[in-house]
Enzyme design. Structure first.
Site, mmCIF file in Angstrom:
data_model
loop_
_atom_site.group_PDB
_atom_site.id
_atom_site.type_symbol
_atom_site.label_atom_id
_atom_site.label_comp_id
_atom_site.label_asym_id
_atom_site.label_seq_id
_atom_site.Cartn_x
_atom_site.Cartn_y
_atom_site.Cartn_z
ATOM 1 N N HIS A 100 -2.464 1.126 -4.151
ATOM 2 C CA HIS A 100 -1.644 -0.040 -3.827
ATOM 3 C C HIS A 100 -1.356 -0.813 -5.105
ATOM 4 O O HIS A 100 -1.905 -0.518 -6.169
ATOM 5 C CB HIS A 100 -2.371 -0.932 -2.808
ATOM 6 C CG HIS A 100 -3.703 -1.416 -3.280
ATOM 7 N ND1 HIS A 100 -4.844 -0.635 -3.225
ATOM 8 C CD2 HIS A 100 -4.081 -2.583 -3.847
ATOM 9 C CE1 HIS A 100 -5.863 -1.306 -3.731
ATOM 10 N NE2 HIS A 100 -5.435 -2.498 -4.128
ATOM 11 N N TYR A 120 0.861 -1.188 0.000
ATOM 12 C CA TYR A 120 0.000 0.000 0.000
ATOM 13 C C TYR A 120 0.897 1.237 0.000
ATOM 14 O O TYR A 120 2.086 1.163 0.331
ATOM 15 C CB TYR A 120 -0.949 -0.033 1.200
ATOM 16 C CG TYR A 120 -2.106 -0.980 0.932
ATOM 17 C CD1 TYR A 120 -3.326 -0.499 0.478
ATOM 18 C CD2 TYR A 120 -1.950 -2.358 1.077
ATOM 19 C CE1 TYR A 120 -4.377 -1.363 0.190
ATOM 20 C CE2 TYR A 120 -2.997 -3.229 0.787
ATOM 21 C CZ TYR A 120 -4.205 -2.731 0.348
ATOM 22 O OH TYR A 120 -5.234 -3.578 0.045
ATOM 23 N N HIS A 161 -0.556 -4.968 -6.633
ATOM 24 C CA HIS A 161 -0.568 -6.420 -6.388
ATOM 25 C C HIS A 161 0.417 -7.054 -7.352
ATOM 26 O O HIS A 161 0.338 -6.801 -8.558
ATOM 27 C CB HIS A 161 -1.939 -7.034 -6.699
ATOM 28 C CG HIS A 161 -3.073 -6.499 -5.893
ATOM 29 N ND1 HIS A 161 -3.572 -7.144 -4.790
ATOM 30 C CD2 HIS A 161 -3.816 -5.394 -6.039
ATOM 31 C CE1 HIS A 161 -4.583 -6.452 -4.288
ATOM 32 N NE2 HIS A 161 -4.755 -5.381 -5.031
ATOM 33 N N PHE A 215 0.570 -15.121 5.382
ATOM 34 C CA PHE A 215 -0.756 -15.621 5.783
ATOM 35 C C PHE A 215 -1.099 -16.997 5.211
ATOM 36 O O PHE A 215 -1.931 -17.707 5.766
ATOM 37 C CB PHE A 215 -1.844 -14.622 5.369
ATOM 38 C CG PHE A 215 -1.714 -13.283 6.029
ATOM 39 C CD1 PHE A 215 -2.166 -13.095 7.330
ATOM 40 C CD2 PHE A 215 -1.116 -12.217 5.390
ATOM 41 C CE1 PHE A 215 -2.041 -11.868 7.960
ATOM 42 C CE2 PHE A 215 -0.989 -10.976 6.007
ATOM 43 C CZ PHE A 215 -1.441 -10.800 7.298
ATOM 44 N N GLY A 216 -0.480 -17.334 4.079
ATOM 45 C CA GLY A 216 -0.799 -18.610 3.443
ATOM 46 C C GLY A 216 -1.982 -18.471 2.509
ATOM 47 O O GLY A 216 -3.125 -18.357 2.944
ATOM 48 N N ASN A 268 -9.621 -8.634 3.065
ATOM 49 C CA ASN A 268 -10.596 -7.955 2.208
ATOM 50 C C ASN A 268 -10.582 -8.414 0.764
ATOM 51 O O ASN A 268 -11.586 -8.332 0.068
ATOM 52 C CB ASN A 268 -10.375 -6.438 2.255
ATOM 53 C CG ASN A 268 -8.944 -6.035 1.944
ATOM 54 O OD1 ASN A 268 -8.018 -6.561 2.552
ATOM 55 N ND2 ASN A 268 -8.748 -5.109 1.020
ATOM 56 N N TYR A 269 -9.419 -8.894 0.302
ATOM 57 C CA TYR A 269 -9.314 -9.249 -1.112
ATOM 58 C C TYR A 269 -9.620 -10.709 -1.370
ATOM 59 O O TYR A 269 -9.215 -11.574 -0.609
ATOM 60 C CB TYR A 269 -7.898 -8.953 -1.635
ATOM 61 C CG TYR A 269 -7.838 -7.637 -2.377
ATOM 62 C CD1 TYR A 269 -8.310 -7.532 -3.679
ATOM 63 C CD2 TYR A 269 -7.357 -6.501 -1.758
ATOM 64 C CE1 TYR A 269 -8.287 -6.321 -4.350
ATOM 65 C CE2 TYR A 269 -7.326 -5.275 -2.421
ATOM 66 C CZ TYR A 269 -7.793 -5.202 -3.726
ATOM 67 O OH TYR A 269 -7.763 -4.014 -4.384
ATOM 68 N N ASP A 279 1.582 -12.073 0.949
ATOM 69 C CA ASP A 279 0.460 -12.866 1.441
ATOM 70 C C ASP A 279 0.734 -14.355 1.560
ATOM 71 O O ASP A 279 0.269 -14.996 2.503
ATOM 72 C CB ASP A 279 -0.765 -12.645 0.550
ATOM 73 C CG ASP A 279 -1.459 -11.309 0.817
ATOM 74 O OD1 ASP A 279 -1.438 -10.867 1.973
ATOM 75 O OD2 ASP A 279 -2.008 -10.730 -0.127
ATOM 76 N N ASP A 310 8.322 -24.184 -13.496
ATOM 77 C CA ASP A 310 9.420 -25.098 -13.839
ATOM 78 C C ASP A 310 8.993 -25.846 -15.098
ATOM 79 O O ASP A 310 8.460 -26.951 -15.023
ATOM 80 C CB ASP A 310 9.707 -26.052 -12.681
ATOM 81 C CG ASP A 310 10.871 -26.991 -13.007
ATOM 82 O OD1 ASP A 310 11.386 -26.949 -14.152
ATOM 83 O OD2 ASP A 310 11.258 -27.766 -12.117
ATOM 84 N N PHE A 351 2.210 -6.303 2.226
ATOM 85 C CA PHE A 351 2.049 -7.721 2.549
ATOM 86 C C PHE A 351 2.715 -8.649 1.539
ATOM 87 O O PHE A 351 2.777 -8.365 0.352
ATOM 88 C CB PHE A 351 0.551 -8.046 2.616
ATOM 89 C CG PHE A 351 -0.208 -7.128 3.522
ATOM 90 C CD1 PHE A 351 -0.029 -7.191 4.902
ATOM 91 C CD2 PHE A 351 -1.077 -6.175 3.011
ATOM 92 C CE1 PHE A 351 -0.729 -6.327 5.753
ATOM 93 C CE2 PHE A 351 -1.771 -5.309 3.850
ATOM 94 C CZ PHE A 351 -1.597 -5.377 5.220
ATOM 95 N N HIS A 398 -3.264 -0.388 -8.522
ATOM 96 C CA HIS A 398 -4.659 -0.029 -8.283
ATOM 97 C C HIS A 398 -4.747 1.365 -7.667
ATOM 98 O O HIS A 398 -4.532 1.544 -6.478
ATOM 99 C CB HIS A 398 -5.324 -1.073 -7.391
ATOM 100 C CG HIS A 398 -6.798 -0.903 -7.266
ATOM 101 N ND1 HIS A 398 -7.579 -1.658 -6.444
ATOM 102 C CD2 HIS A 398 -7.637 -0.039 -7.872
ATOM 103 C CE1 HIS A 398 -8.843 -1.269 -6.542
ATOM 104 N NE2 HIS A 398 -8.889 -0.282 -7.398
ATOM 105 N N ILE A 449 15.645 -25.349 -15.966
ATOM 106 C CA ILE A 449 15.434 -23.973 -15.506
ATOM 107 C C ILE A 449 14.025 -23.743 -14.973
ATOM 108 O O ILE A 449 13.074 -24.463 -15.305
ATOM 109 C CB ILE A 449 15.727 -22.944 -16.632
ATOM 110 C CG1 ILE A 449 14.886 -23.225 -17.886
ATOM 111 C CG2 ILE A 449 17.211 -22.903 -16.937
ATOM 112 C CD1 ILE A 449 15.020 -22.151 -18.966
#
Lengths: 524, 524
Positions: A350, A194, A352, A212-213, A294-295, A208, A359, A206, A512, A502
């Protein structure tokens, strides 16, 4: 092996829940709520990772900030601005607290997005529409193995990154065998910085997946709306901090997609007896949705009969907003880091970024990255009435430095992964082209803390030789990490990447700058 | 009004057919065919516009070049290279002829794309799939007026540009009225320069709309394949050179599209009693297909309930190839202007550019173009732990020069058309953002003849004040024109465009460096 570097593992849900509840019994916070004339029972708090901003010592700590519900489910529109608790997760207690601003909580009217409470009634003039497959789907799922049309791949759920596609292979009718395309692919990290520098916002940068996973944040998919009626669902499992398994029902859906599009067509009208050939474009989609606060990230892997794989990430959900004293744009004379989207409500700018780990093993694991430069050529020798044309100049990346690529800077280059050891009957290399979507280049200073941590966003494409310890573009232990284990650091070794196993890391980005009036159908 | 400038009107089908048949009775051509051991009855010829390469005097003339059928419908793969007739269209006779190369005609085997002759059998393992709308479609067509969901627009067929969308308006539930979005929109021109400089190729720099007519080249859409089963069809009419009407049946289809996508969603898990709201994404598509010789352009206008309009042009059909003596890449030591895609077959590099005329009238006809620059800001005063952020700096284009925009050169700018006279309740301008797809910047020298004629491709965006004589980006009379009536010339006046009835011209581009093995499903 015990990790002794900087950075901590992913947060878990139990500690986030516990930390989020601490303010509600914390007297200074109760006083803050009371001072604002708010009702404590309508307050809900969420956990924010703190990043790293040069601290010599860090601990496992999070910021906790709160919202007001009071009549709406859309509490994200009602931040209690300027109030923040810092929670030490190991001690599970508030170790720092401030209340520095008295700003109105934005009003709740017209924020609730539920169809059931929309006024005027949510537009329902669209009559029902569905997909019909009278003979059933054309794919088979055997355990985690999916076969459809000419494709064969393995689909796994991972608590950190969500969907993992492995061993994707395509059937060659002439050779009568499956040919490998991708050994493994997944979205290895997300970076969401942000752009508000105020005290409760500057650290909202973040990562994420590692914090947070993305898999932990997956949500059960709703039949008929999240996925079409012809979808088949699969469950996923992850563990709590003590190892207890948790099931996310319907974490994936798999469906055949026909949008009315055309895969290939041609009408031939010049021949006697017109010829028209049209192949409708039916594809296979694997979907997961991860709701990180929120997303809502809608993550699709789409397999096409032409041999292409299309990766789409759609961003939905709710905008993160900041409460503000302003009620109208004309009142604003300072930097507010965003756009006023409603009274007392600033939609904060912000970005993303997602880093896709790809691979590719095209017809075998030894591959190379080719940059096909579309190059202008001037004709000055009078050999043609033309004065210019363009041609393709190929360049094979030898080392990691050659493959740090910012696309969209005027240089028109196609990115192609080839198998330099296999050729077609007329001598061309076998390969896959990476066709990027709209690009979002980096806008932060490369030596800023969060940009060091999210350094994968410095380039649209990176290539590394396969290394089993390099799985996530921002590193393994990310919470409060100092950016020592990122792709930017790994690639400083400038390893050889030609004709090797590679990994292509592709950065998908969106900037955004909120600009819209908030409407029920599109909050992004 | 009699046109006395340079350039001629569109070719018509009658003269193209007549010109294409001339070689078949022209003794030198018959000798050329005989010399090659080919069978004249298997030869088919097509007409090529000649462009303008500095000639002092031009006439209405075309090039005619021929192909060999002999067992395939895919004669485009079998050019009789090096043989060319020039036909004076007014005299309708061959005025120039050469046969300068003896190169094998590529073989016909494995070129026929018809499902009925595919060997091994065309993959039919995909089971049937269809759209079902038990209550019928949600749109109404009243003459040429289409209403669907919140949209209302007029759809017309034009023999030059194909579909024309007019008076597109969206219903505002709060204001209880339709609000104008676009006065008129269409693809005003196509520019397709090939990159081969040899004698029979250098002039292949087509301006398809003004030379051949994208509407004239429209083809009847096939139910269930070109358009899904729930589509409704409309006919179109154009005139022959003597004014006789010609009907193209099913020239448009209109259908509701549901691809299994999500318009908006959010799961809220932190509140007591989970909330999940998902809105499936149903849109309305208007489609036309124009087959200009080998290429099939699939032109879609898609209307979304969110208020967006999405324009998609998909390129299908057959690659234009050049016959060559080479059978393998390793034999090639010279510039062949393309890629060997089969024995004796070079896929020639080329570009496709479309110029969309978008006369937006957002909430009224006085609009402005805003460039919203996403700008990096360094923080050096220690006021924040952050060292950088990004912000939005708005710039309103005052004149046509301000609005000649090349996107994708590192400058991250959002292009927004606003109505500067209307504001939301919090003071933001009403506007629509132009969200470009992947970009293809110009690669030819701007002073090269064809680039002067196709100069609209110099920029991704242009803006002009509305002028009823400026309808087509490359001018009105295009065949053999000298580029005196293009958008590049009009905008030299540098007219004012702020708060005026403006037209946005958006360039959609593709560069095509052929790289694929020819396969049945994807010849592009």
């Amino acid at each position: 092996m015990v990790h002794d570097g900087d950075g901590y593992p992913m947060l878990n849900n139990e500690e986030q829940k516990a930390a989020g509840e601490l303010p509600l019994t914390y007297p200074p916070f109760i006083a803050s709520i009371s001072k604002r004339g708010l009702n404590l029972s309508e307050v809900i708090c969420e956990v924010f990772t703190l990043g790293w901003y040069g601290e010599q010592n860090t601990k496992r700590a999070v910021g906790v900030m709160c919202y007001y519900i009071d009549g709406t489910v859309n509490f994200y529109m009602r931040p209690i601005e300027g109030v923040m608790a810092t929670v030490d997760l190991d001690k599970m207690k508030i170790v720092q607290y401030h209340d520095r601003l008295m700003i109105p909580v934005p009003k709740g009217e017209d924020t609730d997005y539920r169809e059931s409470v929309q006024n005027p009634p949510f537009d329902t003039r669209i009559k029902s529409m569905t997909m019909l497959q009278p003979d059933g789907p054309s794919f088979t799922i055997d355990g985690n193995n999916v076969r459809w049309a000419n494709w064969d791949f393995h689909l796994a759920f991972d608590m950190r990154v969500g969907p993992v596609i492995s061993l994707a292979s395509i059937y060659d009718h002439d050779m009568r065998k499956y040919r490998r395309v991708m050994y493994r692919g997944y979205a290895s990290e997300m970076f969401v910085p942000y752009q508000d520098l105020s005290e409760e916002w500057y650290f909202r940068t973040f990562l994420d997946a590692g914090e947070f996973g993305v898999g932990i944040c997956s949500v059960p998919l709703q039949p008929n709306t999240d996925c079409p009626p012809n979808a088949v669902f699969m469950d996923g499992y992850y563990t709590t901090r003590d190892g207890t398994p948790v099931k996310t029902s319907n974490v994936f859906c798999v469906f055949e997609r026909y949008a009315g599009d055309i895969m290939w067509r041609h009408s031939e009208t010049i021949l006697p007896g017109d010829t028209v050939e049209v192949r409708p474009d039916v594809t296979l989609v694997v979907r997961m949705v991860s709701t990180v606060a929120n997303y809502d990230y809608i993550m699709d892997w789409e397999f096409k009969q032409s041999g292409s794989i299309k990766i789409t990430t759609s961003l939905s959900g709710i905008l993160a907003v900041k409460a503000s004293a302003y009620k109208h744009k004309d009142q604003i004379q300072e930097e507010v880091y965003g756009t006023i989207v409603a009274e007392n409500t600033i939609g904060t700018c912000h970005s993303h970024y997602l880093s896709f780990y790809l691979d590719l093993d095209i017809d075998g694991d030894a591959n190379s990255l080719k940059k096909a430069h579309l190059q202008s050529v001037r004709v000055t020798d009078g050999s043609s009435p033309r004065k210019s044309h363009w041609t393709v100049v190929d360049e094979v990346a030898k080392t990691e430095s050659d493959a740090k690529i910012q696309l969209g800077l005027g240089d028109q280059t196609e990115i192609i992964v080839i198998n330099p050891n296999k050729r077609t009957n007329v001598g061309n290399n076998i390969g896959y082209r990476l066709i990027p979507g709209p690009l979002a280049g980096p806008l932060l200073w490369e030596h800023d803390y969060e940009q060091i941590r999210g350094a994968f966003s410095n380039y649209d494409v990176w290539v590394t030789p396969y290394n089993k310890s390099e799985k996530w573009a921002a590193g393994a232990y990310i919470d409060r990490a100092r950016g020592d284990d990122t792709i930017a650091k790994w690639t400083l070794r400038n390893r050889k990447i030609e004709n090797k196993d590679i990994v292509v890391w592709y950065t998908l980005g969106f900037h955004h700058a909120p600009s819209k009036k908030i409407s029920q159908s599109c909050l992004l």
